[in-house]
Design an enzyme around this catalytic site. Sequence first.
Site, PDB file in Angstrom:
ATOM      1  NE  ARG A  53       0.019   1.496   3.456  1.00  0.00           N
ATOM      2  CZ  ARG A  53       0.985   2.381   3.632  1.00  0.00           C
ATOM      3  NH1 ARG A  53       2.255   1.989   3.765  1.00  0.00           N
ATOM      4  NH2 ARG A  53       0.743   3.664   3.671  1.00  0.00           N
ATOM      5  N   GLY A  54       0.221   2.401  -0.141  1.00  0.00           N
ATOM      6  CA  GLY A  54       0.989   3.628  -0.344  1.00  0.00           C
ATOM      7  C   GLY A  54       1.066   3.849  -1.844  1.00  0.00           C
ATOM      8  CB  ALA A  55       0.287   6.836  -3.903  1.00  0.00           C
ATOM      9  NE  ARG A  96      -6.303   0.831  -1.716  1.00  0.00           N
ATOM     10  CZ  ARG A  96      -5.646   1.420  -0.700  1.00  0.00           C
ATOM     11  NH1 ARG A  96      -4.332   1.296  -0.605  1.00  0.00           N
ATOM     12  NH2 ARG A  96      -6.292   2.122   0.213  1.00  0.00           N
ATOM     13  CG  ASP A 244      -3.139   7.985  -1.594  1.00  0.00           C
ATOM     14  OD1 ASP A 244      -2.975   8.418  -0.437  1.00  0.00           O
ATOM     15  OD2 ASP A 244      -2.893   6.815  -1.939  1.00  0.00           O
ATOM     16  CG  ASN A 254      -2.303  11.477   2.424  1.00  0.00           C
ATOM     17  OD1 ASN A 254      -1.749  10.607   1.756  1.00  0.00           O
ATOM     18  ND2 ASN A 254      -1.992  11.685   3.685  1.00  0.00           N
ATOM     19  CE  LYS A 255      -5.293   5.577   4.433  1.00  0.00           C
ATOM     20  NZ  LYS A 255      -6.298   4.682   3.779  1.00  0.00           N
TER      21      LYS A 255
HETATM   22  O1  MRU Z   1      -4.617   3.173   2.206  1.00  0.00           O
HETATM   23  P1  MRU Z   1      -3.134   3.400   2.110  1.00  0.00           P
HETATM   24  O2  MRU Z   1      -2.381   2.852   3.272  1.00  0.00           O
HETATM   25  O3  MRU Z   1      -2.591   2.935   0.779  1.00  0.00           O
HETATM   26  O4  MRU Z   1      -2.980   4.989   2.150  1.00  0.00           O
HETATM   27  C1  MRU Z   1      -1.698   5.515   1.999  1.00  0.00           C
HETATM   28  C2  MRU Z   1      -1.615   6.989   2.135  1.00  0.00           C
HETATM   29  O5  MRU Z   1      -2.598   7.667   2.293  1.00  0.00           O
HETATM   30  C3  MRU Z   1      -0.252   7.596   1.960  1.00  0.00           C
HETATM   31  O6  MRU Z   1      -0.134   8.767   2.732  1.00  0.00           O
HETATM   32  C4  MRU Z   1      -0.033   7.959   0.485  1.00  0.00           C
HETATM   33  O7  MRU Z   1      -0.308   6.883  -0.341  1.00  0.00           O
HETATM   34  C5  MRU Z   1       1.343   8.446   0.233  1.00  0.00           C
HETATM   35  S1  MRU Z   1       2.539   7.182   0.346  1.00  0.00           S
HETATM   36  C6  MRU Z   1       4.048   7.834  -0.018  1.00  0.00           C
END
Ligand code: MRU
Length: 353
Positions: A53-55, A96, A244, A254-255
């Site tokens: 996970r994470g963009a 996603r 994201d 973002n989250k």
């Molecule tokens: O649902 P996730 O854990 O994939 O969400 C991740 C985030 O919101 C991060 O802050 C974002 O992807 C940036 S990662 C460098």
Amino acid sequence: MPDLRLPKTIAWVGGLDGQVELVDQTLLPGELKMLACRDVEAIREAIVSLRVRGAPAIGVAAAMGLVLGVRDAADADSDGFWARLRETRERLASARPTAVNLCWALERMEALAQRLADRPVAEIKQALLDEARRIRDEDAEMCRKIGQAGQHLIRENTGVLTHCNAGSLATAEYGTALALLYAAHERGRRFRVYADETRPLLQGSRLTAWELSRAGIDVTVLCDNAAGELMREGRIQTVVTGADRIVANGDTANKIGTYSVAVIARAHGIPFYVAAPSSTFDFSTSDGAKIPIEHRSGDEVRAGFGRLTAPAEVPVYSPAFDVTPASLISGIVTERGVIDPVGPENIRDFFGL
Ligand code: MRU
């Protein structure tokens, strides 16, 4: 960058008949285990379940997933190869919706295949694997540069709040928001990081706290709803998060919870920074209202870690992301430098569009 004592988040191991190996982030911080993925469905499941996970990391996973999808197509059947490529791309693109890096990586992979369309299928497959590896390596390099470009924002003896995990685990290496912290730490600067727990799946307490403490950085976990109080107490001087998707006018997804943090930071006069590579910018979307927001199962809120914490029959509303308007963002740190102020003209000029 120093050795962060962190495993590689995701890598392709071996040749075209090899496999993707990734840290299964659902098991952290209790267990550090690599998961091997040998087909598209395994990669898709890993993305949907947030094992990866994470963009930026999702982008790398999608690129490698595309290779897994096409590698078994018969070399002698060109139509079959192209059909498989389209099918795989659609399957992965739907995993996603919010992080633009996923589609960005798939489009980059497909564009490469199109450029090589007159070559033998076996050659295109190998080129796709090389490209997926390049996307991983370029992401690591962009993150390293983001750290260098933004480390000055992390000042000596200050408190820094971050939300979710925008660290090494969310990227190929180093992270985005956390790259600033790693770079400042490497320069010997002392500071304290406050990691929002990040309900409902606790990426802040499970992942950010894990990787920062492993790297020897002073980190303290707080419940998301404590952030305002810490600001009032004067413990936080800077906020930095990842992204994201950043759209043309600077609005940033973002989250879930990031928007609330930005609002309370503004109320306390605390600068709120976003750190992201250029692959997280979506210039084709004009403003944040048009960003697709993923909604996840209510069970992640109701019984995220095994025990019921809300009545089973009560509905849950669970957006996984929110949008912070550009007006609340003090600056965006990219691999090319800091965009400040954040607005449509400045973003266009910055990228020479
Ligand atoms: O649902 P996730 O854990 O994939 O969400 C991740 C985030 O919101 C991060 O802050 C974002 O992807 C940036 S990662 C460098």
